[in-house]
Write a protein that holds these residues in place. Structure first.
Motif, mmCIF file in Angstrom:
data_model
loop_
_atom_site.group_PDB
_atom_site.id
_atom_site.type_symbol
_atom_site.label_atom_id
_atom_site.label_comp_id
_atom_site.label_asym_id
_atom_site.label_seq_id
_atom_site.Cartn_x
_atom_site.Cartn_y
_atom_site.Cartn_z
ATOM 1 N N SER A 194 -3.365 6.626 -2.708
ATOM 2 C CA SER A 194 -2.504 5.460 -2.518
ATOM 3 C C SER A 194 -2.823 4.393 -3.550
ATOM 4 O O SER A 194 -3.941 4.317 -4.068
ATOM 5 C CB SER A 194 -2.689 4.883 -1.103
ATOM 6 O OG SER A 194 -2.310 5.826 -0.117
ATOM 7 N N SER A 254 0.734 13.103 -1.739
ATOM 8 C CA SER A 254 0.499 13.688 -0.417
ATOM 9 C C SER A 254 0.253 15.178 -0.608
ATOM 10 O O SER A 254 1.046 15.868 -1.263
ATOM 11 C CB SER A 254 1.706 13.473 0.506
ATOM 12 O OG SER A 254 1.896 12.104 0.787
ATOM 13 N N LYS A 286 -4.344 12.331 0.669
ATOM 14 C CA LYS A 286 -3.510 11.325 -0.003
ATOM 15 C C LYS A 286 -4.245 10.578 -1.102
ATOM 16 O O LYS A 286 -5.480 10.494 -1.125
ATOM 17 C CB LYS A 286 -3.003 10.308 1.020
ATOM 18 C CG LYS A 286 -4.120 9.523 1.704
ATOM 19 C CD LYS A 286 -3.583 8.616 2.812
ATOM 20 C CE LYS A 286 -4.737 7.954 3.559
ATOM 21 N NZ LYS A 286 -4.260 7.098 4.669
ATOM 22 N N LEU A 306 0.876 -1.171 0.000
ATOM 23 C CA LEU A 306 0.000 0.000 0.000
ATOM 24 C C LEU A 306 0.915 1.224 0.000
ATOM 25 O O LEU A 306 1.522 1.560 1.013
ATOM 26 C CB LEU A 306 -0.922 -0.003 1.211
ATOM 27 C CG LEU A 306 -1.942 1.132 1.308
ATOM 28 C CD1 LEU A 306 -2.884 1.105 0.101
ATOM 29 C CD2 LEU A 306 -2.752 1.027 2.598
ATOM 30 N N THR A 307 1.022 1.864 -1.159
ATOM 31 C CA THR A 307 2.005 2.914 -1.356
ATOM 32 C C THR A 307 1.330 4.255 -1.620
ATOM 33 O O THR A 307 0.465 4.358 -2.503
ATOM 34 C CB THR A 307 2.906 2.582 -2.565
ATOM 35 O OG1 THR A 307 3.471 1.284 -2.391
ATOM 36 C CG2 THR A 307 4.015 3.600 -2.706
ATOM 37 N N THR A 308 1.701 5.264 -0.858
ATOM 38 C CA THR A 308 1.171 6.607 -1.081
ATOM 39 C C THR A 308 1.852 7.217 -2.301
ATOM 40 O O THR A 308 3.078 7.292 -2.369
ATOM 41 C CB THR A 308 1.402 7.499 0.149
ATOM 42 O OG1 THR A 308 0.708 6.942 1.263
ATOM 43 C CG2 THR A 308 0.896 8.916 -0.101
ATOM 44 N N ILE A 309 1.062 7.663 -3.274
ATOM 45 C CA ILE A 309 1.618 8.242 -4.497
ATOM 46 C C ILE A 309 1.325 9.735 -4.615
ATOM 47 O O ILE A 309 1.845 10.395 -5.513
ATOM 48 C CB ILE A 309 1.119 7.493 -5.754
ATOM 49 C CG1 ILE A 309 -0.409 7.519 -5.844
ATOM 50 C CG2 ILE A 309 1.636 6.058 -5.756
ATOM 51 C CD1 ILE A 309 -0.950 6.892 -7.129
ATOM 52 N N MET A 349 -2.794 0.318 -3.948
ATOM 53 C CA MET A 349 -2.765 -0.936 -3.194
ATOM 54 C C MET A 349 -2.638 -2.105 -4.155
ATOM 55 O O MET A 349 -3.365 -2.192 -5.159
ATOM 56 C CB MET A 349 -4.031 -1.090 -2.358
ATOM 57 C CG MET A 349 -4.089 -2.375 -1.544
ATOM 58 S SD MET A 349 -5.543 -2.437 -0.448
ATOM 59 C CE MET A 349 -6.861 -2.517 -1.660
ATOM 60 N N GLU A 351 -5.960 0.710 7.455
ATOM 61 C CA GLU A 351 -5.581 2.044 6.980
ATOM 62 C C GLU A 351 -6.801 2.969 6.999
ATOM 63 O O GLU A 351 -7.871 2.625 6.522
ATOM 64 C CB GLU A 351 -5.017 1.956 5.567
ATOM 65 C CG GLU A 351 -4.433 3.252 5.052
ATOM 66 C CD GLU A 351 -3.082 3.583 5.641
ATOM 67 O OE1 GLU A 351 -2.653 4.743 5.519
ATOM 68 O OE2 GLU A 351 -2.448 2.675 6.224
#
Length: 336
Positions: free
Chosen positions: A330, A29, A328, A24-27, A332, A307
């Motif tokens: 994200s 912010s 954000k 699960l990566t935040t792309i 996944m 999350e």
């Protein structure tokens, strides 16, 4: 045989809920609240607070761009697209409809709703030539702005909403469609399904057993895989742990609904999406406090992530989902 049965059922349970979150990566912010997403050209497009609109490249998140569609601090909770453009409309009055060119992000104002009660909950393209945007109304009548063959107008209908019946601008997903039908899920004091048949341009209204009766209760999101099978989720945003009568499915195009997993799910959610090519068997749902998954047509659900802060989701492909919400976006990846 009796000794083998518990082992067998345990194994089947593992197969039923074998999906796991691999990453699960935040792309993105940013100081923004995002409740609407679209996918195009390998990018996730978004609209949000403070008149913000932009995209993030899914393969290279550093390739991103954001613009402001207005000097005013408009709140966008909708987003829709046709082949060449994306469209947004803000909540609150006056409601401004913007058209944004996908290639150069040039934008223009194409329609304005100045009614005092204007508050647009969802915006949805049925096909390249037809779209609907659903708004609150001041006279208990169903209010739809329609884009048809390049022209904007209000869709004439005879549907009257019940006192206190409205909708939630939670994830731009209380409208769904197929080639033959459009469905709208309402909430509040009454939570019903409004189904438009394109062939005769007539609405039908169906009651549901969904939680309702208070302004914070009802259906928040709807999705259909074909003319028959659909799913709705929601609950009560003031009691997010409550999980009674907050998920339902239909097998007859929305005429009747069956409550699923009542008392056995993880509570209030704001967006539901059926996995592509799963025929409705696999479904993801997100809310302010969790991400949940069903692999049996919505009958049972498993929380796959704690999350928090997501309001909207969209499948990228068979094992990736993009999610957005408070500050954000994200990506996944699921492992099956």
């Amino acid at each position: 045989m009796k000794k083998l049965l518990p082992i067998l059922f345990s194994f089947l349970g593992i197969l039923t809920f074998s999906q796991q979150v691999e990453s699960l990566t935040t792309i993105l912010s940013d100081k923004i609240s995002i409740r609407a997403l679209e996918l195009y050209d390998g990018k996730v497009w978004y609209s949000g607070t403070d008149s913000k609109f932009g995209f993030v490249d899914l393969k290279n998140p550093q390739n991103q761009k954001q613009i402001k569609l207005s000097e005013e601090k408009l709140q966008f909770r909708t987003l829709a697209q046709d082949k060449d453009s994306l469209y947004v409309v803000n909540i609150e009055s006056p409601a401004y409809f913007f058209k944004i060119d996908k290639k150069n992000l040039n934008h223009q104002l194409v329609f304005t709703d100045r009614s005092k009660a204007a508050f647009y909950d969802a915006f949805h393209f049925v096909n390249e030539k037809l779209a609907f945007a659903f708004s609150d109304t001041d006279d208990n009548r169903l209010k739809l702005t329609m884009y048809k063959n390049g022209k904007w107008s209000f869709f004439e209908n005879e549907i009257k909403l019940n006192p206190g019946e409205a909708a939630f601008a939670a994830s731009n997903t209380n409208i769904a469609s197929t080639k033959n039908y459009l469905w709208i899920a309402t909430g509040g004091k009454a939570s019903r399904i409004l189904r438009l048949t394109f062939k005769n341009e007539k609405f039908e209204v169906f009651d549901t057993p969904f939680i309702q009766g208070e302004s914070s209760q009802g259906m928040y999101s709807i999705d259909f895989v074909n003319d028959k099978f659909g799913v709705v989720v929601g609950g009560d945003y003031t009691k997010q742990d409550a999980n009674i009568n907050n998920i339902a499915t239909t097998n007859d195009g929305g005429e009747t609904w069956q409550i699923q997993a009542s008392g056995k799910n993880t509570g209030y959610t704001t967006c539901v999406k059926i996995k592509p090519n799963s025929k409705g068997k696999e479904i993801i749902s997100v809310g302010d406090q969790h991400i949940s998954y069903s692999s049996d047509f919505g009958k049972t659900w498993k929380k796959i992530s704690d999350e928090k802060g997501f309001f909207v989701c969209k499948w990228v492909d068979g094992n990736r989902v993009v999610l957005a919400g408070k500050d954000k976006i994200s990506l996944m990846k699921l492992k099956f």
